[in-house]
Design an enzyme around this catalytic site. Structure first.
Site, PDB file in Angstrom:
ATOM      1  N   ILE A   1       0.847  -1.200   0.000  1.00 12.46           N
ATOM      2  CA  ILE A   1       0.000   0.000   0.000  1.00 12.46           C
ATOM      3  C   ILE A   1       0.889   1.260   0.000  1.00 12.46           C
ATOM      4  CG2 ILE A   1      -1.862   1.251   1.143  1.00 12.46           C
ATOM      5  CD1 ILE A   1      -2.495  -1.622  -0.088  1.00 12.46           C
TER       6      ILE A   1
ATOM      7  N   GLU B   1      -1.519  -0.380 -10.521  1.00 10.79           N
ATOM      8  CA  GLU B   1      -2.854   0.003 -11.003  1.00 10.79           C
ATOM      9  C   GLU B   1      -3.258  -0.829 -12.218  1.00 10.79           C
ATOM     10  OE1 GLU B   1      -4.302   3.944 -10.917  1.00 10.79           O
ATOM     11  OE2 GLU B   1      -3.040   4.512  -9.217  1.00 10.79           O
TER      12      GLU B   1
END
Lengths: 393, 261, 385
Positions: free
Chosen positions: C156, C363
């Site tokens: 993250i 992504e």
């Protein structure tokens, strides 16, 4: 008043266009045109070969009273010790006084200064000495008022002072009160004998342009000069002169500011302004650690270490080492520039050194234009070689 | 705390180069900027406002395009800006400049501190600040590197001298010049830029200031520039040739001859 | 190439460039080496209002869209894409809240985000769920007054540094991805902790950590939109954010191209500057063309997002895939033509090459995204038959 372009004389050659520091000139239909924003700096007038550009000064020249006589040098001291710039200014002042056939006086404010006689040995005919414990260290308010009083009383025609942090701060205030012209940071002073005027030459635009300035209508003519720009004369112990003690009347002078404390900067061990030899480094060193190479060379030569602005900005070495326009002006016997390309701002601070050695791997670096001796090569090889050879002496 | 910051628009001379062929200034790509030394003055003014409240007024004397520098000042935190611009102001030396600024300060009225940069990048004199203080008859402190305290109408500052620094106390109002050690100027903000684009910047001329035309600009200047020239650099130097080792040897010889080693 | 940016867009772009050159350039190599989070630069960006760019005006933002964000990311990445990542992830962590949050949620969080006072992050990836997002296992069990989170999120960005996290977790395990929801979790919530900071190949100044939830209670009002919408919101979010990754890639490639041009002009070989050699010109010409093509595609996709178009999956995927492949190729070629110097860590190119790699991965990996584009093609064809 203002700038005028004589279109009949203008041939549209365009010589003036690139010299305008503000880019305000252009050639339209074979004639020069001036855009809005001229500051009347005069660069174009100088460049025009056809006298087509005219900058008109004041039409009527006020008569200058010739009651002003003599040249004064403000001899700066700190804690009883005269600064080098005082002697440098006396050398130049002597030359100017001889040309004008007038007296040279030193003005000194301080307390218990043993060296006052030295001012005479270095060229002064008279020394105005104001001695008081109040004047021992810089007290700008007191200095300014005292100097104004003396100038009003004795009316010198020229006053020179060092462009030190003291001089640059209080001399303008003296000029403002006396309503006279002051030229800062002069690098050249000479006399227009015909008109008995001081011609003051100084760099502007970071040393890119030199300007010669006069003060026609007001007296005294005042200039500040950076330390190490002029060279001091050998003292002549036999010279005779007069020391005039002036009483300091503390009550009549008011000080608006108060000096509470002075903290000496002890981190600064190098005094590059006073060194005879300076080994200086620039961006070519690559990184901060490589200054060690220069320190080694400096230590075998008994030299100080200098630096260009680029590496000071990078934080490789403290500001006190910086040589150049915004750093210190130096004038050592030997200046060794290692990996310094030689931007004009740097050159402005060191080009009066007696001998300049340039070591740089770029043969086109501007530093070679001012160098007395040059080595085109890798400084990481040249500097250790030089250090080695000197060690083996 | 009402602060006035005096600033000047200058050509960004960091980029100024001389064309070695023609010995003239290469102007290409040079933008006018706020005199870098003045950005520290502006930042300090804005910080004082943030600390004590009040407002910052940026003031500049210059040609009409100097308005750009004042807009930038607004984007950096100045609340108001005033441009002193008149053809009659052109060609001013430091005395005439200080006189013009002093007239504008007097017209503006009440203030506590006037901050100037230590010098400009182009003229490089550092004289306008001290001259301004005398014309306003207020105290002056040069080369301020830190404002320690402002209380009870007094300010205590540190100023740099060659040998170290001094701590000086001065009553307000006062004029100071600042050095770059005093702060790190902020960058403009997007909202500041938006604000600066719509800011109204009044232009004060000779009649606005009520000054005598013969006291400003070239006419009011005691010093006159009589000659402008490019410094000549005559290369008389000797560039050594041959192997590096031999070159270093040659250099040693020359330095010995000069009695330096 | 002229992209007909508005005055405001030009202002944003030029201020971002100024920050990059004046504040980031001097520290980028050091930050890459030390892997320190660039807090000082985050403050500079905040002071310059850069975090306001992507926040609506009602919440103290400047109301910019995808293109404005792309302009900032591109300019920052041109100098250092690690720092651009730390910045851009705030948009990723805020978009769901901006688009689907309640008025109360927006009022509570957005002004601080706009002012750069609080950083944000977005968390979907898990140890077992990378490209296969549907495999997430983190649960958010409904209890009285809120949800209790259990599970671990992995890789993250801004993890540990951000204050506000948008977390995708299963509120209804039985329903699989249709049981996923988006939940806001604040940093100091009891039961919420962080794993160790990852050591990465590139974008090393950015922080990447695990988020660990152990019986972490969050109040009901932290749920964004309705329960079960989490997966959908995540997919919509990426459709809007992928041009930003494309902009990051364009910035990296542009930076590498400029370094390569400077170096090949100075480097003399065979008696002439490298840039005079046809073989080098061929490579530089191709690099420049690729960068411009990537930029054109990224800006076009960003403008499409800003137009409010309903479906932008293909276009934003194309922009991300193409630009990231260009960044990898251009940085590799830049290292190649700068030779040994290009390979040295004192020179910025090898960092740019390492930094470029991630743009092909995060992504949505480029392979997965090409699949998605192909699936759209198949669907469209099927619809017309």
């Amino acid at each position: 008043m203002g700038i005028q372009i004589d279109l009949d004389k203008c041939v549209g050659c365009g010589d003036c266009v690139p010299v305008c520091p503000f880019g305000l000139l252009e050639i339209v239909d074979d004639k020069v045109q001036l855009k809005e924003g001229c500051t009347l700096c005069g660069a174009c007038q100088e460049a025009c070969g056809y006298e087509a550009i005219l900058i008109e000064a004041v039409s009527e020249v006020e008569a200058v009273s010739d009651s002003h006589q003599g040249i004064w040098v403000f001899a700066e001291q700190r804690n009883g010790k005269l600064k080098g710039v005082a002697y440098e200014l006396l050398a130049k002042g002597r030359e100017l006084a001889n040309t004008l056939q007038t007296d040279l006086s030193a003005v000194c404010f301080g307390h218990g200064i043993d060296e006052v006689n030295r001012l005479i040995a270095h060229g002064a005919d008279k020394v105005y000495m104001v001695d008081s414990p109040d004047l021992a260290i810089n007290q700008e308010d007191l200095y300014a008022q005292q100097l104004i009083e003396l100038i009003r009383q004795h009316k010198p025609e020229i006053v020179l002072a060092g462009a030190t942090s003291l001089g640059r701060a209080f001399i303008p205030r003296v000029a403002a009160i006396l309503k006279t012209g002051l030229t800062a940071d002069c690098t050249g002073l000479d006399i227009d004998t015909e008109n008995r005027l001081l011609r003051q030459t100084r760099p502007t635009f970071g040393g890119n342009i030199m300007a010669t300035i006069i003060c026609q209508t007001k007296r005294p003519q005042m200039s500040t000069v950076r330390p190490r720009v002029f060279k001091k004369n050998e003292p002549d112990e036999k010279r005779k002169g007069q020391i005039i003690k002036v009483d300091f009347n503390r009550e009549s002078i008011t000080s608006k500011t108060k000096l509470l404390n002075f903290v000496e900067d002890l981190t600064e061990t190098v005094k590059i302004e006073e060194a005879d030899i300076i080994v200086s480094g620039g961006r070519g060193l690559g990184k901060a650690e490589n200054f060690q190479l220069l320190r080694e060379l400096a230590s075998v030569m008994g030299a100080a270490v200098g630096a260009s602005r680029a590496v000071v900005d990078e934080g490789w070495i403290p500001y006190s080492h910086q040589v150049g326009q915004t750093g210190k002006t130096v004038c050592p016997k030997l200046y060794i520039a290692c990996g310094i390309s030689g931007a004009v701002q740097h050159l402005a601070g060191m080009q009066t050194s007696d001998i300049i050695v340039a070591i740089n791997d770029n043969p086109n670096a501007p530093i070679f234009e001012v160098a007395t001796f040059g080595i085109v090569g890798d400084l990481f090889k040249v500097v250790p070689m030089l250090t080695e050879k000197l060690k083996n002496q | 705390m009402n602060v006035i910051v005096c600033l000047k628009q200058v050509p960004g001379t960091a980029q100024v180069k001389i064309d070695p062929e023609t010995n003239t200034l290469i102007r290409e790509g040079i933008e006018n900027v706020i005199n870098p030394f003045d950005t520290y003055a502006l930042e300090e003014g804005v910080r004082l406002k943030e600390r004590f409240g009040g407002k910052v007024t940026a003031m500049s004397m210059g040609p009409p395009q100097a308005e750009g520098a004042l807009r930038e000042a607004v984007s950096l935190g100045a609340d108001e800006a005033i441009l002193l611009s008149d053809k009659a102001f052109a060609g001013a030396d430091t005395w005439a400049t200080a006189y013009t600024l002093a007239s504008a300060v007097n017209k503006l009225g009440q203030y506590d501190i006037i901050i100037c940069g230590r010098q400009t990048l182009d003229g490089d004199t550092g004289q306008v600040g001290p001259e301004l203080s005398e014309m306003l008859e207020v105290p002056f402190v040069a080369y301020v590197s830190r404002i320690e305290e402002i209380a009870d109408g007094q300010m205590r500052v540190q100023r740099m001298v060659e040998e170290g620094h001094e701590v000086i106390e001065a009553p307000l109002p006062t004029v100071i010049t600042v050095v770059k050690e005093i702060n790190v100027p902020r960058l403009p903000s997007l909202r500041g830029i938006v604000k600066s684009k719509s800011a109204v910047i009044p232009v004060w001329t000779v009649p606005d200031l009520g000054v005598d035309q013969s006291r400003v600009g070239l006419a009011g200047s005691f010093t006159k520039v009589i000659k402008v020239f490019f410094p000549q650099r005559v290369c008389q130097g000797e560039i050594f040739q041959g192997e590096l080792g031999n070159q270093v040897e040659c250099l040693m010889g020359k330095l010995k001859d000069a009695g330096l080693v | 190439m002229e992209y007909f940016l508005t005055e405001e867009q030009k202002t944003i772009k030029s201020l971002a460039r100024r920050i990059a050159e004046e504040r980031i350039l001097p520290v980028r190599a050091e930050l890459d080496e030390t892997e320190e989070f660039p807090w000082a630069i985050m403050k500079d960006l905040a002071d310059a209002d850069m975090f306001r760019v992507f926040v609506p005006e009602e919440y103290e933002g400047l109301g910019g869209g995808c293109l404005e964000l792309c302009l900032v990311v591109e300019e920052l990445s041109r100098v250092c894409s690690a720092i651009a990542t730390c910045y851009a992830v705030n948009a990723l962590g805020s978009f769901t809240l901006i688009d689907y949050g309640t008025e109360e949620q927006r009022r509570k969080y957005l002004p601080d985000i706009a002012g750069g006072k609080k950083l944000t992050a977005f968390a979907v990836t898990e140890p077992t769920a990378g490209s296969d997002v549907s495999a997430i296992k983190t649960t958010a069990e409904k209890v009285e007054g809120g949800y209790v989170l259990n599970g671990t999120k992995q890789f993250i960005t801004n993890g540990g540094e951000a204050e506000i996290y948008t977390v995708i977790a299963l509120t209804d395990k039985a329903r699989g991805v249709r049981g996923a929801s988006a939940i806001l979790v604040e940093k100091d919530t009891p039961g919420f902790s962080f794993g160790k900071k990852e050591k990465k190949m590139g974008i090393r100044a950015s922080a990447t950590r695990e988020l660990i939830f152990r019986n972490c209670f969050v109040p009901e009002e932290n749920l964004i939109a309705k329960p079960g919408m989490g997966f959908l919101l995540a997919m919509k979010l990426f459709d809007h954010s992928r041009p930003g990754i494309g902009a990051q890639a364009v910035g990296i490639a542009q930076g590498a191209l400029e370094v390569a041009v400077d170096y090949t002009r100075q480097r003399i070989q065979f008696g002439q500057p490298l840039i005079s050699l046809p073989v080098v010109q061929d490579i530089l010409g191709e690099m420049a063309t690729q960068v411009e093509a990537a930029r054109a595609l990224v800006y076009a996709a960003a403008r499409m997002v800003d137009s409010g178009a309903k479906k932008v999956t293909e276009e934003s995927a194309m922009a991300k895939v193409f630009a990231s492949d260009v960044a990898m190729k251009v940085t590799t070629d830049a290292v190649q033509i700068c030779g040994g110097t290009g390979y040295m860590r004192d020179f910025p190119l090898e960092k740019m090459m390492r930094d470029a790699k991630i743009t092909q991965i995060y992504e949505g990996s480029n392979q997965i995204l090409r699949n998605a584009i192909a699936i759209e093609l198949r669907k469209r064809k099927a619809r017309t038959e």
